[in-house]
Write a protein that holds these residues in place. Structure first.
Motif, PDB file in Angstrom:
ATOM      1  N   LEU A   1     -15.671 -86.849 -79.123  1.00 11.76           N
ATOM      2  CA  LEU A   1     -16.991 -86.317 -78.746  1.00 11.76           C
ATOM      3  C   LEU A   1     -17.479 -85.272 -79.738  1.00 11.76           C
ATOM      4  O   LEU A   1     -18.649 -85.249 -80.102  1.00 11.76           O
ATOM      5  CB  LEU A   1     -16.932 -85.656 -77.358  1.00 11.76           C
ATOM      6  CG  LEU A   1     -16.759 -86.554 -76.142  1.00 11.76           C
ATOM      7  CD1 LEU A   1     -16.785 -85.707 -74.879  1.00 11.76           C
ATOM      8  CD2 LEU A   1     -17.852 -87.606 -76.098  1.00 11.76           C
ATOM      9  N   SER A   2     -16.578 -84.391 -80.163  1.00 11.29           N
ATOM     10  CA  SER A   2     -17.000 -83.291 -81.030  1.00 11.29           C
ATOM     11  C   SER A   2     -16.958 -83.670 -82.504  1.00 11.29           C
ATOM     12  O   SER A   2     -17.396 -82.897 -83.355  1.00 11.29           O
ATOM     13  CB  SER A   2     -16.106 -82.076 -80.788  1.00 11.29           C
ATOM     14  OG  SER A   2     -14.751 -82.466 -80.765  1.00 11.29           O
TER      15      SER A   2
ATOM     16  N   SER B   1      -9.357 -89.692 -64.819  1.00 13.71           N
ATOM     17  CA  SER B   1      -9.073 -90.875 -65.645  1.00 13.71           C
ATOM     18  C   SER B   1      -9.026 -90.508 -67.125  1.00 13.71           C
ATOM     19  O   SER B   1      -9.353 -91.310 -67.987  1.00 13.71           O
ATOM     20  CB  SER B   1     -10.127 -91.954 -65.395  1.00 13.71           C
ATOM     21  OG  SER B   1     -11.375 -91.498 -65.865  1.00 13.71           O
ATOM     22  N   GLY B   2      -8.626 -89.276 -67.410  1.00 13.62           N
ATOM     23  CA  GLY B   2      -8.364 -88.892 -68.799  1.00 13.62           C
ATOM     24  C   GLY B   2      -7.028 -89.512 -69.223  1.00 13.62           C
ATOM     25  O   GLY B   2      -6.480 -90.373 -68.528  1.00 13.62           O
TER      26      GLY B   2
ATOM     27  N   ARG C   1     -18.641 -82.038 -72.848  1.00 11.94           N
ATOM     28  CA  ARG C   1     -17.626 -82.695 -72.025  1.00 11.94           C
ATOM     29  C   ARG C   1     -17.817 -84.205 -71.965  1.00 11.94           C
ATOM     30  O   ARG C   1     -16.871 -84.945 -71.743  1.00 11.94           O
ATOM     31  CB  ARG C   1     -17.668 -82.161 -70.586  1.00 11.94           C
ATOM     32  CG  ARG C   1     -17.027 -80.831 -70.370  1.00 11.94           C
ATOM     33  CD  ARG C   1     -15.545 -80.808 -70.649  1.00 11.94           C
ATOM     34  NE  ARG C   1     -14.727 -81.589 -69.731  1.00 11.94           N
ATOM     35  CZ  ARG C   1     -13.441 -81.831 -69.916  1.00 11.94           C
ATOM     36  NH1 ARG C   1     -12.823 -81.365 -70.985  1.00 11.94           N
ATOM     37  NH2 ARG C   1     -12.755 -82.544 -69.058  1.00 11.94           N
TER      38      ARG C   1
ATOM     39  N   GLY D   1      -0.533 -83.303 -64.042  1.00  8.66           N
ATOM     40  CA  GLY D   1      -0.254 -83.378 -65.483  1.00  8.66           C
ATOM     41  C   GLY D   1      -1.498 -83.146 -66.309  1.00  8.66           C
ATOM     42  O   GLY D   1      -2.605 -83.021 -65.782  1.00  8.66           O
TER      43      GLY D   1
ATOM     44  N   ASP E   1     -16.443 -88.938 -64.014  1.00  8.73           N
ATOM     45  CA  ASP E   1     -17.210 -89.544 -65.105  1.00  8.73           C
ATOM     46  C   ASP E   1     -17.932 -90.803 -64.631  1.00  8.73           C
ATOM     47  O   ASP E   1     -17.520 -91.441 -63.675  1.00  8.73           O
ATOM     48  CB  ASP E   1     -16.276 -89.933 -66.264  1.00  8.73           C
ATOM     49  CG  ASP E   1     -15.793 -88.716 -67.021  1.00  8.73           C
ATOM     50  OD1 ASP E   1     -16.569 -87.763 -67.173  1.00  8.73           O
ATOM     51  OD2 ASP E   1     -14.620 -88.719 -67.443  1.00  8.73           O
TER      52      ASP E   1
ATOM     53  N   GLY F   1      -4.171 -89.397 -66.505  1.00 12.48           N
ATOM     54  CA  GLY F   1      -4.359 -90.344 -65.402  1.00 12.48           C
ATOM     55  C   GLY F   1      -4.177 -91.775 -65.860  1.00 12.48           C
ATOM     56  O   GLY F   1      -3.482 -92.573 -65.219  1.00 12.48           O
TER      57      GLY F   1
ATOM     58  N   PRO G   1     -11.573 -86.642 -77.529  1.00 10.54           N
ATOM     59  CA  PRO G   1     -11.546 -85.895 -78.793  1.00 10.54           C
ATOM     60  C   PRO G   1     -12.623 -86.319 -79.788  1.00 10.54           C
ATOM     61  O   PRO G   1     -13.034 -85.542 -80.637  1.00 10.54           O
ATOM     62  CB  PRO G   1     -10.145 -86.175 -79.348  1.00 10.54           C
ATOM     63  CG  PRO G   1      -9.318 -86.374 -78.127  1.00 10.54           C
ATOM     64  CD  PRO G   1     -10.229 -87.106 -77.160  1.00 10.54           C
TER      65      PRO G   1
ATOM     66  N   ALA H   1      -1.093 -84.836 -72.800  1.00 13.41           N
ATOM     67  CA  ALA H   1      -1.547 -85.398 -71.524  1.00 13.41           C
ATOM     68  C   ALA H   1      -0.985 -86.813 -71.336  1.00 13.41           C
ATOM     69  O   ALA H   1      -0.618 -87.203 -70.222  1.00 13.41           O
ATOM     70  CB  ALA H   1      -3.076 -85.407 -71.481  1.00 13.41           C
TER      71      ALA H   1
HETATM   72  C1  LIG Z   1     -14.923 -82.162 -77.146  1.00 17.51           C
HETATM   73  C2  LIG Z   1     -13.418 -82.148 -77.071  1.00 17.51           C
HETATM   74  C3  LIG Z   1     -12.676 -82.451 -78.210  1.00 17.51           C
HETATM   75  C4  LIG Z   1     -11.287 -82.435 -78.179  1.00 17.51           C
HETATM   76  N1  LIG Z   1     -10.575 -82.751 -79.309  1.00 17.51           N
HETATM   77  C5  LIG Z   1      -9.223 -82.807 -79.261  1.00 17.51           C
HETATM   78  C6  LIG Z   1      -8.458 -83.169 -80.407  1.00 17.51           C
HETATM   79  O1  LIG Z   1      -8.994 -83.427 -81.481  1.00 17.51           O
HETATM   80  N2  LIG Z   1      -7.110 -83.252 -80.297  1.00 17.51           N
HETATM   81  C7  LIG Z   1      -6.484 -82.967 -79.121  1.00 17.51           C
HETATM   82  O2  LIG Z   1      -5.251 -83.040 -79.069  1.00 17.51           O
HETATM   83  N3  LIG Z   1      -7.174 -82.601 -78.027  1.00 17.51           N
HETATM   84  C8  LIG Z   1      -8.531 -82.525 -78.059  1.00 17.51           C
HETATM   85  N4  LIG Z   1      -9.224 -82.162 -76.942  1.00 17.51           N
HETATM   86  C9  LIG Z   1      -8.499 -81.841 -75.731  1.00 17.51           C
HETATM   87  C10 LIG Z   1      -8.173 -83.121 -74.957  1.00 17.51           C
HETATM   88  O3  LIG Z   1      -9.328 -83.885 -74.785  1.00 17.51           O
HETATM   89  C11 LIG Z   1      -7.550 -82.760 -73.625  1.00 17.51           C
HETATM   90  O4  LIG Z   1      -6.351 -82.065 -73.879  1.00 17.51           O
HETATM   91  C12 LIG Z   1      -7.259 -84.008 -72.801  1.00 17.51           C
HETATM   92  O5  LIG Z   1      -8.422 -84.760 -72.591  1.00 17.51           O
HETATM   93  C13 LIG Z   1      -6.656 -83.612 -71.460  1.00 17.51           C
HETATM   94  O6  LIG Z   1      -6.419 -84.770 -70.738  1.00 17.51           O
HETATM   95  P1  LIG Z   1      -6.366 -84.769 -69.150  1.00 17.51           P
HETATM   96  O7  LIG Z   1      -5.971 -86.149 -68.769  1.00 17.51           O
HETATM   97  O8  LIG Z   1      -5.562 -83.621 -68.672  1.00 17.51           O
HETATM   98  O9  LIG Z   1      -7.865 -84.471 -68.665  1.00 17.51           O
HETATM   99  P2  LIG Z   1      -9.280 -84.940 -69.162  1.00 17.51           P
HETATM  100  O10 LIG Z   1      -9.216 -85.827 -70.335  1.00 17.51           O
HETATM  101  O11 LIG Z   1     -10.112 -83.724 -69.261  1.00 17.51           O
HETATM  102  O12 LIG Z   1      -9.791 -85.815 -67.940  1.00 17.51           O
HETATM  103  C14 LIG Z   1     -10.016 -85.238 -66.687  1.00 17.51           C
HETATM  104  C15 LIG Z   1     -10.467 -86.303 -65.724  1.00 17.51           C
HETATM  105  O13 LIG Z   1     -10.514 -85.756 -64.421  1.00 17.51           O
HETATM  106  C16 LIG Z   1     -11.768 -86.043 -63.822  1.00 17.51           C
HETATM  107  N5  LIG Z   1     -12.032 -85.009 -62.830  1.00 17.51           N
HETATM  108  C17 LIG Z   1     -12.107 -83.666 -63.010  1.00 17.51           C
HETATM  109  N6  LIG Z   1     -12.291 -83.054 -61.815  1.00 17.51           N
HETATM  110  C18 LIG Z   1     -12.323 -84.031 -60.885  1.00 17.51           C
HETATM  111  C19 LIG Z   1     -12.486 -84.043 -59.476  1.00 17.51           C
HETATM  112  N7  LIG Z   1     -12.629 -82.923 -58.768  1.00 17.51           N
HETATM  113  N8  LIG Z   1     -12.515 -85.239 -58.842  1.00 17.51           N
HETATM  114  C20 LIG Z   1     -12.372 -86.386 -59.525  1.00 17.51           C
HETATM  115  N9  LIG Z   1     -12.185 -86.439 -60.866  1.00 17.51           N
HETATM  116  C21 LIG Z   1     -12.173 -85.271 -61.521  1.00 17.51           C
HETATM  117  C22 LIG Z   1     -12.714 -86.086 -64.996  1.00 17.51           C
HETATM  118  O14 LIG Z   1     -13.894 -86.762 -64.643  1.00 17.51           O
HETATM  119  C23 LIG Z   1     -11.842 -86.847 -66.012  1.00 17.51           C
HETATM  120  O15 LIG Z   1     -11.844 -88.210 -65.693  1.00 17.51           O
HETATM  121  C24 LIG Z   1     -10.618 -82.130 -76.962  1.00 17.51           C
HETATM  122  C25 LIG Z   1     -11.376 -81.819 -75.814  1.00 17.51           C
HETATM  123  C26 LIG Z   1     -12.758 -81.833 -75.858  1.00 17.51           C
HETATM  124  C27 LIG Z   1     -13.556 -81.505 -74.611  1.00 17.51           C
END
Ligand SMILES: Cc1cc2nc3c(=O)[nH]c(=O)nc-3n(C[C@H](O)[C@H](O)[C@H](O)COP(=O)(O)OP(=O)(O)OC[C@H]3O[C@@H](n4cnc5c(N)ncnc54)[C@H](O)[C@@H]3O)c2cc1C
Ligand code: FES
Length: 637
Positions: free
Chosen positions: A276-277, A240-241, A356, A503, A266, A244, A274, A527
């Motif tokens: 968080l940090s 649900s990032g 995270r 994705g 989560d 999703g 983003p 994303a």
């Molecule tokens: C601390 C931090 C700061 C950041 N700052 C920036 C920034 O300033 N600018 C920027 O562009 N990017 C930043 N990023 C990167 C950005 O957050 C990621 O690129 C983005 O969140 C990716 O999105 P996503 O949807 O692919 O996955 P995510 O946002 O990582 O979400 C993944 C999801 O999948 C779920 N999941 C994982 N494995 C499983 C499983 N096996 N079963 C069920 N659910 C699962 C998780 O619980 C979560 O809900 C940062 C990342 C972090 C950690």
């Protein structure tokens, strides 16, 4: 059923047909689309005048808020219908919308027609709030003035070819409809009516829209009869990032009416990772992107603390850690990144974190208060945390394997200048070094021992040494992965398995900016784009990725913006003063600009993104001269 009779005098561009003066519909969507059209300028010679009358039936006159569409809860019964459902325009129009009274509006004359040049934007005050007035090709339009993402003033953004691009992180909004056309962010902008009377530009705006400055796109509801305990979902989204969430919302926005289940490891509904940090003390609630109520209102079922442990693509089913099994018709996998493990002695010592979740960030902030904090790794996450801790912690130390932070991503000069910024804020660097041991006392961290032999006092340690794709659960699934665990997808985000899409951070995708070479771009903005493209692909309306990657970071109140894809750059051309952190850096590869970064130079990165997004090539020689008038010759004032 209500009778609507629009009392509007507006100019409608030729080509828009309105068949009847009196319109009978179940919702006010027509009002919205008319006001959107009316929101455009009326100076064009092609315009014709159309008068439409609106009357409300007596019983509806006092209704401020329309009742929901009256459909039965989709969760009452179960009958998966197999085919993926798409709603008709009628269904979409039946989404709950508000009815407004004249007193809900404000109208103001904001300028003279000649006050604005073509290609100009101006923030104007309507008394109850502000709007962004735009003049392009002789036409005026008015939309919300604040970016719905983090509230940037759009007047400082870039206006080009029917959209405005945000100066901070590059989101794009259509100036006629207010719709978000490129990310980051989930919401669109409200539009306001503009008319010209005796050469005066007059804006009529709904007061509530002026206050909120944002609007969610209309979404379909689920009409499949569904029982929430059923182990079947037409579309199952794992993660649900942003990938999703945008996938789920896009499906509904585009009229998908079957069941959507989104699961996450989560505890919380989707939140702004983003931050968080950058803002360590923010709670999950403060970081929330969408509430449970919002998701429920749009029939997006969210399963929290639900980890997928296996995918069976033959049976079209996933298995969760608790043994629950769910079948799907289409699957979207967006599980994001997971921190890379670090090898050191003392793995069981407490108060060592990867960042995270909101709990990680909150714990780090709490433990660092007046104490010694050590950050391992000079990734963006590590450096942002270090910056955020300087006014809390007694000491902040950073351990890096390279000589200069960010050298690979931003180049040596920029990296050194940022390092200096940290040092002047009393951060100590231990570069060309690695951790050998975490030493605890009663299990709590007390010292970090470096390979050089140096011992650092430490009460809390944050490991930010990079991350990899969270795809371990796909190992036996038949979904193809490369040697690093990334999932290759095609232009529509489909994996090697029909009906299985992926994705966000976990994929390598064909990137048009690199002749469709498959690349991994782990950015928040990218994303979002993947989520949208995958949703359209799953609905049988394949579209391709059309975006310019956009990334940002923030340290000590200074923002770094970055657009493009700089991987493998062979030179950096810097304009401005990098030591003063007021610069723009162009990253080039074989005489071509492939990416740009800036600090204190807005909206240069958005301008470059605009040029790259239009398919134009920027040559190294174009940026070497220092004359950037070709970038700045038009846009906002
Ligand atoms: C601390 C931090 C700061 C950041 N700052 C920036 C920034 O300033 N600018 C920027 O562009 N990017 C930043 N990023 C990167 C950005 O957050 C990621 O690129 C983005 O969140 C990716 O999105 P996503 O949807 O692919 O996955 P995510 O946002 O990582 O979400 C993944 C999801 O999948 C779920 N999941 C994982 N494995 C499983 C499983 N096996 N079963 C069920 N659910 C699962 C998780 O619980 C979560 O809900 C940062 C990342 C972090 C950690
Ligand atoms: S504030 Fe506009 S994109 Fe972030």
């Amino acid at each position: 059923m209500i009778d609507l009779c629009l009392q509007l005098v507006c100019f409608i561009p030729q080509g828009l047909h309105i068949c009847q003066d009196t319109i009978r519909r179940e919702s006010t969507d027509l009002l919205r689309s008319l006001s959107t059209e009316a929101g455009r300028s009326h100076c064009s010679r092609n315009s014709i005048e159309v008068k439409v009358e609106l009357t409300l039936l007596e019983k509806d006159k006092e209704a401020d808020v329309m009742s929901p569409n009256g459909k039965a809860s989709p969760f009452s019964d179960c009958r998966p219908n197999g085919a993926l459902g798409h709603c008709s325009d009628e269904d979409a129009a039946a989404a709950p919308l508000r009815l407004y009274k004249p007193r809900d509006y404000v109208e103001a004359s904001v300028c003279h027609v000649k006050d604005m040049e073509n290609g100009q934007m101006r923030e104007v005050d309507l008394g109850s709030g502000r709007a962004l007035l735009i003049k392009e090709h002789g036409e005026f339009s008015a939309i919300g003035h604040k970016c719905p993402h983090y509230g940037a003033p759009l007047v400082k953004g870039v206006l080009s070819k029917g959209h405005v691009r945000c100066p901070w992180h590059g989101a794009c909004f259509n100036i006629a409809t207010g719709d978000i056309e490129d990310f980051p962010g989930l919401d669109s902008l409200p539009t306001f009516q503009v008319r010209v009377e005796k050469d005066k530009v007059i804006i009529r705006a709904n007061k509530q829209d002026l206050q909120s400055q944002k609007r969610s796109k209309a979404m379909a509801r689920c009409s499949a009869v569904v029982n929430s305990s059923t182990g079947f979902s037409h579309i199952l989204i794992v993660g649900s990032g942003p990938a999703g969430l945008v996938c789920a919302e896009t499906l509904r926005q585009e009229g998908f009416t079957d069941r959507i289940v989104m699961c996450t490891m989560d505890k919380y509904p989707p939140y702004d990772r983003p931050k968080l940090s950058k803002s360590l003390e923010s709670t999950a609630e403060q970081l929330q992107l969408r509430s449970i109520d919002f998701l429920q209102a749009h029939d997006i079922e969210l399963l929290t603390e639900k980890e997928v442990v296996a995918v069976d693509v033959k049976a079209k089913a996933v298995t969760f850690q608790d043994g629950f099994r769910m079948e799907y018709k289409r699957l979207f996998i967006a599980t994001g990144s997971k921190p890379k493990p670090l090898n050191y002695k003392g793995q069981d010592v407490r108060n060592v974190f990867h960042l995270r979740t909101p709990e990680d960030a909150n714990n780090v902030a709490r433990l660092a208060n007046n104490k010694n904090a050590v950050i391992v790794g000079t990734s963006f996450v590590g450096m942002e945390v270090a910056a955020a801790l300087t006014d809390k912690a007694h000491s902040v130390s950073i351990i890096g394997i390279e000589a200069v932070p960010f050298r690979k991503a931003l180049g040596e000069k920029v990296g050194k200048a940022i390092m200096k910024l940290f040092e002047t804020n009393r951060v100590k660097f231990y570069m060309l070094n690695e951790v050998s041991e975490m030493v605890g006392h009663h299990g709590q961290l007390k010292e970090v021992v470096l390979k050089s032999g140096k011992v650092l006092r430490a009460d809390v340690c944050i490991i930010g040494t990079g991350s990899g794709p969270a795809t371990g659960f796909l190992k036996q699934s038949g979904v193809h992965m490369d040697s690093k665990g990334f999932v290759p997808v095609n232009k529509t985000m489909q994996t090697n398995i029909d009906g299985v899409y992926a994705g966000g951070d976990i994929v390598t995708f064909p990137f048009p900016g690199r002749s469709n070479k498959k690349v991994n771009i782990p950015h928040w903005q990218m994303a979002h784009v993947h989520g949208r493209v995958a949703a359209l692909g799953m609905m049988g309306r394949p579209t391709e990725i059309k975006t310019v990657p956009y990334f940002w970071s923030a340290m000590f109140g200074k923002s770094l913006r970055y657009a493009g894809y700089g991987e493998g750059f062979d030179d950096v051309v810097i304009q401005g003063d990098v030591d003063e952190l007021k610069f723009v850096a162009f990253y080039t590869r074989s005489e071509e600009v492939v990416a740009v970064a800036s600090m204190n130079y807005d909206p240069i990165v958005s301008r470059v993104a605009e040029v790259l997004g239009s398919g134009k090539t920027i040559r190294k020689r174009d940026v070497e001269t220092g004359d950037m008038s070709w970038l700045i010759d038009k846009g906002s004032q």
